[in-house]
Motif scaffolding. Structure first.
Motif, PDB file in Angstrom:
ATOM      1  N   ASP A 187      38.231  47.173  42.877  1.00  0.00           N
ATOM      2  CA  ASP A 187      38.189  48.630  43.012  1.00  0.00           C
ATOM      3  C   ASP A 187      39.307  49.342  42.260  1.00  0.00           C
ATOM      4  O   ASP A 187      39.158  50.498  41.866  1.00  0.00           O
ATOM      5  CB  ASP A 187      38.238  49.018  44.496  1.00  0.00           C
ATOM      6  CG  ASP A 187      37.006  48.505  45.236  1.00  0.00           C
ATOM      7  OD1 ASP A 187      35.907  48.979  44.945  1.00  0.00           O
ATOM      8  OD2 ASP A 187      37.162  47.615  46.098  1.00  0.00           O
ATOM      9  N   ALA A 188      40.433  48.688  42.081  1.00  0.00           N
ATOM     10  CA  ALA A 188      41.550  49.300  41.359  1.00  0.00           C
ATOM     11  C   ALA A 188      42.423  48.205  40.752  1.00  0.00           C
ATOM     12  O   ALA A 188      42.579  47.124  41.334  1.00  0.00           O
ATOM     13  CB  ALA A 188      42.375  50.181  42.290  1.00  0.00           C
ATOM     14  N   THR A 224      36.589  49.560  35.834  1.00  0.00           N
ATOM     15  CA  THR A 224      37.815  50.042  36.471  1.00  0.00           C
ATOM     16  C   THR A 224      38.934  50.172  35.442  1.00  0.00           C
ATOM     17  O   THR A 224      39.227  49.221  34.730  1.00  0.00           O
ATOM     18  CB  THR A 224      38.261  49.058  37.571  1.00  0.00           C
ATOM     19  OG1 THR A 224      37.144  48.760  38.407  1.00  0.00           O
ATOM     20  CG2 THR A 224      39.373  49.633  38.412  1.00  0.00           C
TER      21      THR A 224
END
Length: 197
Positions: free
Chosen positions: A50-51, A73
């Protein structure tokens, strides 16, 4: 809160034939390091992230940029994940320091946590900036994070999680391009740790 963190060390660098105090000296990956970064890219190809966060130093940025190929990402640079500042000892052979400054060299060996090289940073101070950034990041983000950093940075995070004193942190092995997996256990409210690569 974040459920999983992948904590990586950058790929291999050419540090010369002699052991040196290499903290913030901005050396790039060598050819083997680029090969390791490509292998890390393949490892993470099917893992959702996600990050992504990285140290600003070139060896981490290059590893991260290869990891990010095919991922939607974007990565973010985190200054707090920079390696320790060795001050006047940066890029100086350890043998030279031992010969020229035997008292300081011995002092560092006796008190690894609080010893500060001239114009540099102690591991104690480094631990605070690294752990503060890690705690803030994991409490305010969600999902799975990937952090590309340095052996020293990783050891600061892992020593806290594993309950290892900073003076004993070198017992936590962090070879080039290793992957540490941290999973949040809601029952114990602790991170579960294993090295997966």
């Amino acid at each position: 809160m974040v459920e999983k963190v992948y904590l990586l060390r950058h790929g291999h660098i050419d540090n010369g034939s002699e052991k040196r105090y290499l903290g913030r000296t901005d050396v790039p990956l060598d050819s083997f390091g680029f090969e390791q970064a490509r292998e890390l890219h393949d490892y993470f190809k099917a893992i959702p992230i996600d990050a992504i966060f990285t140290s600003p130093l070139k060896r981490c940025l290059q590893t991260t940029q290869i990891l990010c190929i095919d991922k939607n990402t974007r990565y973010q640079i985190v200054e707090a994940f920079c390696e320790i500042d060795m001050g006047d000892w940066e890029n100086v052979p350890m043998s030279y320091i031992k010969l020229q400054y035997p008292e300081l060299y011995a002092q560092r060996g006796k008190d690894l946590e609080y010893f500060t090289p001239p114009n540099g940073e102690s591991f104690h101070d480094m631990a605070k900036r690294v752990r503060d950034a890690f705690d803030a990041m994991t409490h305010h983000a969600t999902g799975s994070l990937l952090i590309v950093a340095h052996a020293g940075v990783n050891r600061m995070i892992l020593s806290q999680i594993l309950g290892v004193a900073i003076n004993d942190m070198f017992s936590i092995e962090q070879p080039y391009a290793c992957v540490n997996e941290l999973t949040w256990d809601h029952q114990s409210s602790k991170w579960e740790y294993r090295r997966v690569y």
